[in-house]
Design a protein around this motif. Structure first.
Motif, PDB file in Angstrom:
ATOM      1  N   GLY A  92       0.781  -1.228   0.000  1.00 13.07           N
ATOM      2  CA  GLY A  92       0.000   0.000   0.000  1.00 13.07           C
ATOM      3  C   GLY A  92       0.814   1.280   0.000  1.00 13.07           C
ATOM      4  N   ARG A  95       0.075   3.201  -3.247  1.00 12.67           N
ATOM      5  CA  ARG A  95      -1.281   3.767  -3.160  1.00 12.67           C
ATOM      6  C   ARG A  95      -1.285   5.014  -2.271  1.00 12.67           C
ATOM      7  N   GLY A  98       0.320   7.792  -4.134  1.00 12.35           N
ATOM      8  CA  GLY A  98      -0.582   8.263  -5.181  1.00 12.35           C
ATOM      9  C   GLY A  98      -1.699   9.129  -4.631  1.00 12.35           C
ATOM     10  N   GLU A  99      -2.289   8.719  -3.523  1.00 15.04           N
ATOM     11  CA  GLU A  99      -3.345   9.521  -2.900  1.00 15.04           C
ATOM     12  C   GLU A  99      -2.787  10.853  -2.413  1.00 15.04           C
ATOM     13  N   LEU A 128      -2.434   0.016  -9.986  1.00 15.51           N
ATOM     14  CA  LEU A 128      -2.510   1.079  -8.987  1.00 15.51           C
ATOM     15  C   LEU A 128      -3.151   2.325  -9.580  1.00 15.51           C
ATOM     16  N   TYR A 129      -2.691   2.750 -10.741  1.00 17.77           N
ATOM     17  CA  TYR A 129      -3.221   3.974 -11.346  1.00 17.77           C
ATOM     18  C   TYR A 129      -4.696   3.821 -11.690  1.00 17.77           C
ATOM     19  N   HIS A 131      -6.809   1.919 -10.084  1.00 22.91           N
ATOM     20  CA  HIS A 131      -7.489   1.995  -8.783  1.00 22.91           C
ATOM     21  C   HIS A 131      -7.631   3.446  -8.326  1.00 22.91           C
ATOM     22  N   LEU A 132      -6.648   4.269  -8.636  1.00 23.08           N
ATOM     23  CA  LEU A 132      -6.699   5.686  -8.253  1.00 23.08           C
ATOM     24  C   LEU A 132      -7.547   6.521  -9.202  1.00 23.08           C
TER      25      LEU A 132
END
Length: 179
Positions: A92, A95, A98-99, A128-129, A131-132
């Motif tokens: 994570g 993630r 990214g957040e 990941l991207y 998911h974001l």
């Protein structure tokens, strides 16, 4: 895990995994033969850009940089990069970075975030991207020379910061009314 602004003493703690990532040549469009000084100059973007590290138990386990994607008329779109230490992948860290980048960009009034060069073979980053909330909006066929796979596609990925995919835009409070 804590994400905080980059401090001078963080580079020697981040360089080992940054170097591994760059030298592998299989995920980033960075010259695998560049020197540490060149990598440092490339990674440590100047203000108003921003660089952060993810720290756990006193160890730097990830880093991200963020900045305006282009100057002038393109400066309303942000961009950035993430690197995570191999032993911290899948936990994570990416993630969270990214957040953090998305919140940073929103807080500075950017209207979107664009990643200019995501290797089609970089499955963990693509997941990941997505998911974001990012979409691949174009692909340069064979735009990335993977050391084992040969030429693979190079995606341009984009995420608007207005309401999109369940991620509402955080708008600043309006200025006080003048009397």
């Amino acid at each position: 895990m804590e994400i905080r602004g980059f401090e001078e003493g963080d580079w020697p703690r981040a360089w080992p995994f940054i170097e591994l990532t760059i030298r592998a040549g299989d995920t980033f469009c960075y010259d695998p033969l560049q020197t540490e000084a060149q990598a440092r100059d490339l990674w440590l973007v100047a203000p108003p850009g921003h660089v952060v590290v993810a720290v756990e138990g006193g160890r730097v386990i990830g880093t991200s940089n963020m900045y305006a994607n282009r100057p002038g008329p393109g400066s309303h779109i942000a961009s950035g990069n993430f690197m995570v230490a191999p032993e911290a992948r899948g936990r994570g860290v990416g993630r969270a970075l990214g957040e953090y980048l998305l919140d940073w960009a929103r807080g500075r009034g950017f209207t979107g975030v664009q990643f200019n060069a995501v290797a089609a073979s970089n499955t963990p980053a693509l997941k990941l991207y997505e998911h974001l909330g990012f979409d691949a909006i174009g692909t340069v066929p064979g735009g990335f020379r993977h050391p084992a796979l040969g030429p693979v596609g190079l995606h341009v990925m984009y995420r608007g910061l207005e309401e999109s995919r369940g991620h509402p835009r955080r708008t600043p409070a309006p200025p006080p009314a003048r009397r």
